[in-house]
Write a protein that holds these residues in place. Structure first.
Motif, PDB file in Angstrom:
ATOM      1  N   PRO A   1       0.832  -1.207   0.000  1.00 23.94           N
ATOM      2  CA  PRO A   1       0.000   0.000   0.000  1.00 23.94           C
ATOM      3  C   PRO A   1       0.865   1.254   0.000  1.00 23.94           C
ATOM      4  O   PRO A   1       1.955   1.275   0.588  1.00 23.94           O
ATOM      5  CB  PRO A   1      -0.811  -0.118   1.299  1.00 23.94           C
ATOM      6  CG  PRO A   1      -0.011  -1.031   2.165  1.00 23.94           C
ATOM      7  CD  PRO A   1       0.744  -1.950   1.255  1.00 23.94           C
TER       8      PRO A   1
ATOM      9  N   GLU B   1       2.300   4.958   0.851  1.00 24.35           N
ATOM     10  CA  GLU B   1       2.579   5.543   2.158  1.00 24.35           C
ATOM     11  C   GLU B   1       1.391   6.363   2.658  1.00 24.35           C
ATOM     12  O   GLU B   1       1.071   6.358   3.845  1.00 24.35           O
ATOM     13  CB  GLU B   1       3.837   6.410   2.068  1.00 24.35           C
ATOM     14  CG  GLU B   1       4.518   6.628   3.390  1.00 24.35           C
ATOM     15  CD  GLU B   1       5.940   7.125   3.244  1.00 24.35           C
ATOM     16  OE1 GLU B   1       6.667   7.100   4.243  1.00 24.35           O
ATOM     17  OE2 GLU B   1       6.322   7.544   2.122  1.00 24.35           O
ATOM     18  N   GLU B   2       0.742   7.067   1.741  1.00 28.27           N
ATOM     19  CA  GLU B   2      -0.505   7.768   2.033  1.00 28.27           C
ATOM     20  C   GLU B   2      -1.605   7.132   1.196  1.00 28.27           C
ATOM     21  O   GLU B   2      -1.360   6.677   0.080  1.00 28.27           O
ATOM     22  CB  GLU B   2      -0.377   9.258   1.703  1.00 28.27           C
ATOM     23  CG  GLU B   2       0.668   9.970   2.547  1.00 28.27           C
ATOM     24  CD  GLU B   2       0.752  11.460   2.238  1.00 28.27           C
ATOM     25  OE1 GLU B   2      -0.087  11.946   1.453  1.00 28.27           O
ATOM     26  OE2 GLU B   2       1.654  12.129   2.778  1.00 28.27           O
ATOM     27  N   VAL B   3      -2.824   7.100   1.720  1.00 26.61           N
ATOM     28  CA  VAL B   3      -3.937   6.433   1.027  1.00 26.61           C
ATOM     29  C   VAL B   3      -4.034   6.939  -0.410  1.00 26.61           C
ATOM     30  O   VAL B   3      -4.052   8.151  -0.651  1.00 26.61           O
ATOM     31  CB  VAL B   3      -5.262   6.671   1.768  1.00 26.61           C
ATOM     32  CG1 VAL B   3      -6.419   6.057   0.987  1.00 26.61           C
ATOM     33  CG2 VAL B   3      -5.195   6.075   3.173  1.00 26.61           C
ATOM     34  N   ALA B   4      -4.049   6.015  -1.353  1.00 30.04           N
ATOM     35  CA  ALA B   4      -4.041   6.383  -2.769  1.00 30.04           C
ATOM     36  C   ALA B   4      -5.035   5.540  -3.556  1.00 30.04           C
ATOM     37  O   ALA B   4      -5.314   4.390  -3.206  1.00 30.04           O
ATOM     38  CB  ALA B   4      -2.641   6.202  -3.340  1.00 30.04           C
ATOM     39  N   LYS B   5      -5.525   6.116  -4.630  1.00 27.99           N
ATOM     40  CA  LYS B   5      -6.424   5.404  -5.531  1.00 27.99           C
ATOM     41  C   LYS B   5      -5.701   4.843  -6.753  1.00 27.99           C
ATOM     42  O   LYS B   5      -6.260   4.054  -7.501  1.00 27.99           O
ATOM     43  CB  LYS B   5      -7.547   6.346  -5.996  1.00 27.99           C
ATOM     44  CG  LYS B   5      -8.556   6.662  -4.898  1.00 27.99           C
ATOM     45  CD  LYS B   5      -9.278   5.407  -4.441  1.00 27.99           C
ATOM     46  CE  LYS B   5     -10.310   5.691  -3.363  1.00 27.99           C
ATOM     47  NZ  LYS B   5     -10.992   4.452  -2.917  1.00 27.99           N
TER      48      LYS B   5
ATOM     49  N   THR C   1      -2.875   2.581  -8.537  1.00 27.88           N
ATOM     50  CA  THR C   1      -2.137   1.340  -8.287  1.00 27.88           C
ATOM     51  C   THR C   1      -1.417   0.915  -9.553  1.00 27.88           C
ATOM     52  O   THR C   1      -1.991   0.966 -10.646  1.00 27.88           O
ATOM     53  CB  THR C   1      -3.097   0.208  -7.857  1.00 27.88           C
ATOM     54  OG1 THR C   1      -3.816   0.604  -6.693  1.00 27.88           O
ATOM     55  CG2 THR C   1      -2.331  -1.077  -7.571  1.00 27.88           C
TER      56      THR C   1
ATOM     57  N   ASN D   1       0.047   2.631  -4.939  1.00 26.29           N
ATOM     58  CA  ASN D   1      -0.001   1.273  -4.403  1.00 26.29           C
ATOM     59  C   ASN D   1       0.702   0.392  -5.427  1.00 26.29           C
ATOM     60  O   ASN D   1       0.656   0.662  -6.635  1.00 26.29           O
ATOM     61  CB  ASN D   1      -1.444   0.776  -4.243  1.00 26.29           C
ATOM     62  CG  ASN D   1      -2.291   1.699  -3.398  1.00 26.29           C
ATOM     63  OD1 ASN D   1      -1.928   2.052  -2.290  1.00 26.29           O
ATOM     64  ND2 ASN D   1      -3.444   2.094  -3.931  1.00 26.29           N
TER      65      ASN D   1
ATOM     66  N   HIS E   1     -10.328  -4.104  -3.790  1.00 28.04           N
ATOM     67  CA  HIS E   1      -9.606  -3.678  -2.593  1.00 28.04           C
ATOM     68  C   HIS E   1      -9.506  -2.153  -2.488  1.00 28.04           C
ATOM     69  O   HIS E   1      -9.720  -1.584  -1.412  1.00 28.04           O
ATOM     70  CB  HIS E   1      -8.202  -4.281  -2.596  1.00 28.04           C
ATOM     71  CG  HIS E   1      -7.402  -3.957  -1.372  1.00 28.04           C
ATOM     72  ND1 HIS E   1      -7.563  -4.626  -0.177  1.00 28.04           N
ATOM     73  CD2 HIS E   1      -6.423  -3.020  -1.151  1.00 28.04           C
ATOM     74  CE1 HIS E   1      -6.725  -4.131   0.725  1.00 28.04           C
ATOM     75  NE2 HIS E   1      -6.027  -3.147   0.154  1.00 28.04           N
ATOM     76  N   VAL E   2      -9.168  -1.501  -3.582  1.00 27.44           N
ATOM     77  CA  VAL E   2      -8.921  -0.056  -3.570  1.00 27.44           C
ATOM     78  C   VAL E   2     -10.202   0.732  -3.811  1.00 27.44           C
ATOM     79  O   VAL E   2     -10.368   1.825  -3.283  1.00 27.44           O
ATOM     80  CB  VAL E   2      -7.839   0.311  -4.611  1.00 27.44           C
ATOM     81  CG1 VAL E   2      -7.604   1.821  -4.647  1.00 27.44           C
ATOM     82  CG2 VAL E   2      -6.526  -0.419  -4.308  1.00 27.44           C
TER      83      VAL E   2
ATOM     84  N   SER F   1     -10.691   3.351  -8.571  1.00 23.16           N
ATOM     85  CA  SER F   1      -9.271   3.046  -8.772  1.00 23.16           C
ATOM     86  C   SER F   1      -8.774   3.578 -10.115  1.00 23.16           C
ATOM     87  O   SER F   1      -9.527   3.658 -11.091  1.00 23.16           O
ATOM     88  CB  SER F   1      -9.027   1.539  -8.740  1.00 23.16           C
ATOM     89  OG  SER F   1      -9.301   0.986  -7.484  1.00 23.16           O
TER      90      SER F   1
END
Length: 310
Positions: free
Chosen positions: A84, A86-90, A92, A119, A156-157, A161
């Motif tokens: 994942p 480091e910071e929440v991301a959409k 991948t 990600n 998952h994302v 995404s």
């Protein structure tokens, strides 16, 4: 007029056929049978070993998850590492490794995309690493597994995404072959580094360059053996044919001095593509060396491509 006897010809013809069959089976086993180790890299890239192992150390220390397909079937189980951001991301990136490699061997690319805020999902392909499979299929069947990995990322994302497909060498060809399938809208772009134009073309090229053998009768025999072992003939597995159907923007990267997958194959793939496309031939780079020549320039070139299309 009495016709000459064919008997003297039968023995040498039989010997030639038997010899070709023996060579073909030996080549098939060497090229297509799985091996549970990563072969030593080329001499050109051994000078990057210290840098490479720094990336591998990072790969094993960064927080990650192990993902599976067909987890309950040991004969079909596929394994991947999900890192994942480091910071929440959409966004991948799904990374496809090279021939006889595994997800660990893509650590440098995983770190690059992680630093770019992605990600990262890095699977082991069939016949490689911790995934099942008795034979290597050079990306043709792997492309179907990547469709499942894409679905897994979306679940998952999230439905919002944004997915980038990326691969090097066999992995580059895998993503090129995947490009011709029906991809979900979440797949936004593709980057293919030194992928071949077809399995048949690559096998034929290496037969001549490395083994000084003609295409016929060896390649058709290898193709027939593979058809019985893996279910497809080599002529059906073509990056070019799949790219003709591709609808996603794609960046082709290739080393100018690649003698394992010649740079002309990059141009063949480029010409076959009707979607938005860019090509970058990296001066003086050998096979899969483009990143190592200048990692910062490599990342910058990909960022420029993505700033337009993702």
């Amino acid at each position: 007029m009495k016709m000459p006897s064919l008997k003297p010809l039968l023995i040498p013809l039989t010997a030639i056929t038997a010899g070709s069959a023996f060579v073909s089976y030996k080549l098939f086993n060497f090229a297509f049978k799985r091996v549970d180790y990563v072969p030593e890299t080329s001499k050109e890239k051994q000078k990057y070993a210290d840098q490479y192992y720094e990336y591998v150390d990072w790969f094993h220390s960064v927080p990650s998850e192990e993902w599976y397909l067909n987890a309950d079937d040991p004969n079909k189980k596929m394994v991947a590492t999900f890192i994942p951001a480091e910071e929440v991301a959409k966004k991948t990136v799904i990374i496809a490794h090279g021939y006889k490699g595994n997800r660990e061997t893509m650590a440098n690319y995983a770190k690059m995309f992680y630093d770019m805020g992605f990600n990262v999902l890095t699977p082991d392909d069939r016949g490689h690493g911790d995934s099942a499979g008795a034979y290597i299929n050079f990306g043709w069947l792997d492309r179907l597994d990547y469709l499942k990995w894409i679905d897994r990322v979306i679940k998952h994302v999230g439905e919002d995404s944004q997915i980038l497909l990326f691969g090097v060498s066999m992995g580059g060809a895998t993503m090129e072959m995947l490009s011709g399938e029906h991809l979900p809208d979440q797949v936004k772009a593709i980057v293919a580094d030194c992928g071949y134009s077809s399995i048949k073309g690559e096998v034929t090229y290496l037969l001549k360059r490395q083994y000084h053998l003609p295409e016929y009768p060896v390649e058709p025999m290898v193709s027939e053996i593979n058809k019985r072992a893996a279910g497809f003939g080599l002529e059906s597995a073509s990056s070019v044919k799949q790219l003709e159907k591709n609808q996603r923007p794609i960046l082709f990267i290739h080393g100018e001095k690649d003698v394992y997958v010649p740079a002309k194959m990059a141009y063949e793939n480029y010409r076959a593509t009707h979607a938005p496309k860019q090509i970058w031939i990296v001066k003086n780079a050998t096979h899969a060396e483009s990143f190592w020549k200048d990692p910062k320039a490599y990342q910058k070139r990909i960022e420029e491509f993505l700033s337009t299309y993702m």
